[in-house]
Write an enzyme that holds these catalytic residues in place. Structure first.
Site: not given
Lengths: 197, 188
Positions: A89-91
């Site tokens: 998700v962060c990427s």
């Protein structure tokens, strides 16, 4: 169990970095490190709306240090805490903010991206994204110090996925400690920034 | 109450609950699951799809064309961002080659809200309709493909669209990709 999750994540990250972008795009899902479903929120918030946001100074990927107070009276600040580099998700979240640069700038707002990873990891990760326009800050040492100050440090040493909006007076105007498994809707954040006008 | 339960479930299904999640992305020869979308708010885009004015929802099978190319993308996907100029060029080539009546394009923003697909549209000046899928329901029904993922469909009015071709990742040269699409669709 949680401790075991971090090393395979780093190994998967290094593997992805070594591959050309087109191949990464075509990798089957099962070959990408997936942390699985995590506890949505695993910390106790220590700040509140309306208060002065605690100041901090952190090393930035681009060099030097960035402090929150340097934007006082100049820009609104959207603090984007994300749990860890090289996770699914962060990427995606920051490349989205990267695309939306004009949307933030039209609203006189700077994004400050913060994770508890060290600078070399953040450098490699953001390079793999193609770079980002906003400062990326390392809250690695003392580990998660700023996340802890804000009450956003999770039990496994990562931070929450949180968005905090700070106006030009330095006051906290919006706090979203988001379900770590999900990406916040950018439209909601922009609507909150619009309220500051 | 137990007797009413199946009827209640059937009623919920008929009212249009989310389509069931698929185990894998569609492949050539599959029928596409029934997916409903809100009609684009922009009149020009609704016209492009051949939708009636004021139509609330539509299914992909209702698009007025014999074939439809669906790009599953995300505003947050760097590969989609990098590929956007080529995809725009593909759309332009379809127009230039007078194929627009036969082959149309839509983008499906996996996990993207209306605002988020709007950012993508504005940033890349995308001329074809981009449909939000904020809760990933369409993405799940399509087997959660990685993005960008392209699905060429043969449309047949009320029947389920048939998958003629799928492609994961960058389209590469727009001209070559269009040649592949034309060959798969049997378009001259």
């Amino acid at each position: 169990m949680r401790r075991k999750l971090r090393l395979p994540g780093l190994a998967a990250g290094l593997l992805l970095l070594a591959l050309p972008a087109w191949l990464w795009a075509a990798l089957p899902r099962e070959e990408i490190y997936q942390p699985g479903q995590l506890k949505p929120v695993d910390s106790q918030l220590k700040v509140a709306l309306g208060q002065l946001a605690p100041d901090f100074s952190l090393p930035a990927v681009g060099g030097g240090r960035v402090s929150l107070s340097q934007y006082r009276g100049k820009k609104n600040v959207a603090l984007s805490f994300v749990p860890a580099a090289w996770t699914p998700v962060c990427s995606e979240q920051w490349p989205g903010y990267n695309l939306a640069r004009e949307e933030f700038e039209e609203r006189d707002t700077i994004v400050l991206g913060i994770t508890n990873d060290n600078l070399p990891t953040l450098f490699a990760w953001t390079q793999a994204m193609g770079g980002v326009w906003f400062p990326v800050l390392s809250d690695f040492w003392p580990h998660g110090g700023v996340a802890g100050q804000y009450g956003l440090l999770r039990g496994d040493g990562t931070s929450e996925r949180a968005l905090l909006l700070i106006d030009k007076a330095g006051l906290l105007r919006y706090i979203d400690v988001h379900d770590i498994n999900q990406r916040p809707d950018l439209g909601v954040l922009m609507a909150e920034i619009d309220k500051l006008r | 109450m137990k007797k009413l339960l199946p009827l209640l479930l059937l009623a919920i299904m008929c009212l249009g609950g989310p389509p069931p999640a698929a185990a894998a992305p569609p492949k050539e020869g599959d029928s596409l699951p029934a997916l409903k979308f809100a009609a684009p708010a922009q009149a020009a885009q609704a016209r492009y799809l051949g939708l009636a004015t004021g139509q609330g929802q539509f299914s992909l099978g209702q698009v007025k064309a014999s074939h439809l190319l669906v790009e599953v993308f995300s505003m947050y996907c760097t590969f989609c961002q990098v590929d956007a100029p080529q995809v725009n060029q593909l759309h332009e080539l379809i127009k230039q080659q007078d194929l627009e009546g036969k082959l149309k394009m839509v983008g499906l923003g996996a996990g993207n809200s209306e605002y988020e697909v709007g950012v993508y549209r504005k940033k890349f000046n995308v001329a074809f309709p981009l449909l939000p899928d904020a809760d990933f329901s369409a993405h799940k029904a399509l087997g959660q493909p990685r993005t960008p993922f392209f699905i060429l469909l043969k449309l047949s009015g009320q029947g389920a669209p048939q998958v003629l071709y799928t492609h994961l990742g960058s389209i590469g040269q727009a001209q070559d990709f269009l040649a592949t699409l034309k060959q798969k669709a049997g378009l001259k």
